[in-house]
Design a protein around this motif. Structure first.
Motif, short mmCIF file in Angstrom:
data_model
loop_
_atom_site.label_atom_id
_atom_site.label_comp_id
_atom_site.label_asym_id
_atom_site.label_seq_id
_atom_site.Cartn_x
_atom_site.Cartn_y
_atom_site.Cartn_z
N PRO A 6 0.82 -1.22 0.00
CA PRO A 6 0.00 0.00 0.00
C PRO A 6 0.85 1.27 0.00
O PRO A 6 1.90 1.33 0.64
CB PRO A 6 -0.80 -0.12 1.30
CG PRO A 6 -0.01 -1.03 2.17
CD PRO A 6 0.69 -1.98 1.25
N ASN A 7 0.37 2.24 -0.75
CA ASN A 7 1.01 3.56 -0.73
C ASN A 7 0.63 4.34 0.53
O ASN A 7 1.46 5.03 1.11
CB ASN A 7 0.63 4.36 -1.97
CG ASN A 7 1.24 3.78 -3.24
OD1 ASN A 7 2.41 3.43 -3.26
ND2 ASN A 7 0.45 3.67 -4.29
N LEU A 8 -0.65 4.23 0.92
CA LEU A 8 -1.12 4.97 2.09
C LEU A 8 -2.08 4.10 2.91
O LEU A 8 -3.09 3.63 2.40
CB LEU A 8 -1.83 6.26 1.67
CG LEU A 8 -2.50 7.08 2.79
CD1 LEU A 8 -1.49 7.46 3.88
CD2 LEU A 8 -3.16 8.33 2.22
N VAL A 9 -1.72 3.94 4.16
CA VAL A 9 -2.58 3.28 5.15
C VAL A 9 -3.00 4.32 6.17
O VAL A 9 -2.16 5.07 6.70
CB VAL A 9 -1.86 2.12 5.85
CG1 VAL A 9 -2.72 1.55 6.99
CG2 VAL A 9 -1.50 1.02 4.86
N MET A 10 -4.30 4.39 6.48
CA MET A 10 -4.79 5.24 7.56
C MET A 10 -5.35 4.34 8.65
O MET A 10 -6.25 3.53 8.41
CB MET A 10 -5.87 6.21 7.06
CG MET A 10 -5.38 7.20 6.03
SD MET A 10 -6.56 8.57 5.71
CE MET A 10 -6.22 9.64 7.12
N ASP A 11 -4.80 4.48 9.85
CA ASP A 11 -5.25 3.73 11.01
C ASP A 11 -6.10 4.68 11.85
O ASP A 11 -5.58 5.58 12.51
CB ASP A 11 -4.04 3.22 11.80
CG ASP A 11 -4.44 2.33 12.96
OD1 ASP A 11 -5.49 1.67 12.87
OD2 ASP A 11 -3.67 2.28 13.94
#
Length: 273
Positions: free
Chosen positions: A44-49
């Motif tokens: 993934p390029n961007l993970v938001m937790d």
């Protein structure tokens, strides 16, 4: 200003015990990374937790995503995450920001994976899912996962654990006005809520287990890290001390000064945009 759909009571429930929470709660298993990366079929390029708390579910992505953003509205919990981040090596691509699940500060179609670890039940689900749909790329994944409480160790200890939590929750209900109590939604309805949103092409639940070493101090700490007990402490409500000491005695007797493996059972519900 608090965005519509968010609860100040839910956010403030976790104020004041970030250290206890972070010390005793389990880090998210790396198996979560394996599952979600496998479904995404690429790094993934961007993970938001989202609802990331002290970062226990954020930092597992350090070596597995180009950029990671932990979103947490509670200042105490986020401050603990930021302290840990400053100590981490090679983590310049990770940031923690103040924010809300239904008002994410990112553009449309920009996120590969959104995770909510032990947090979705504190969020307003409809507006959260609408926002997730907005920011996820086509093929992106919205994933909610929680562990069952208590972990698997011994049926008598587990029973006492549950009785202690129920006792604390009852004291909070008796001693506080409903208007200032946190609203906890049913975790068993997470998959249904995701499906009924009609935002995702594919949904499913995945169940898995993860074992960790545990001693008596940690097992007691796991119980004391639960929000109901911490609320009793914060409000100075009396009536729980004897139950805690009885529980501590039982745990000490069971572990006998040793460490042993306990099992956390996880339930992951996901939707693919």
């Amino acid at each position: 200003m608090l965005p519509q759909g968010n609860s100040k009571n839910n956010i403030e429930r976790f104020s004041g015990f970030a250290d206890v929470y972070d010390q005793y709660r389990p880090e998210a298993p790396e198996f979560v990374v394996n599952i979600l990366t496998g479904y995404l079929e690429r790094k993934p390029n961007l993970v938001m937790d989202v609802g990331c708390g002290t970062g226990l579910s954020t930092l597992i992505w350090k070596d597995h995503a180009e950029q990671v953003i932990g979103v947490e509205p509670n200042d105490d919990m986020r401050s603990k995450a930021e302290d840990k981040l400053r100590m981490a090596a090679n983590a310049d691509h990770i940031t923690f920001v103040s924010g809300y699940s239904n008002q994410l500060n990112t553009s449309d179609d920009s996120v590969d994976i959104i995770t909510c670890s032990q947090s979705f039940h504190w969020m307003e689900p409809i507006s959260t899912l609408n926002e997730a749909y907005r920011v996820l790329q086509r093929g992106g994944i919205f994933a909610v996962y929680d562990c069952d409480w208590p972990p698997v160790v011994n049926w008598r200890l587990e029973q006492e654990y549950l009785q202690l939590i129920d006792h604390a929750d009852a004291l909070v209900a008796q001693c506080t006005d409903k208007e200032i109590q946190a609203v906890k939604r049913n975790k068993n309805e997470h998959l249904q809520v995701i499906q009924e949103s009609e935002k995702f092409r594919y949904t499913r639940e995945i169940v898995f287990h993860h074992s960790e070493a545990c001693d008596a101090e940690r097992f007691v700490g796991l119980a004391l890290s639960q929000g109901g007990i911490q609320t009793v402490f914060k409000l100075g409500i009396e009536g729980l001390d004897l139950a805690i000491e009885s529980f501590r005695s039982s745990v000490t007797e069971h572990f006998k000064g040793n460490s042993m493996d306990i099992v956390f059972s996880y339930r992951l519900r996901l939707g693919i945009k």
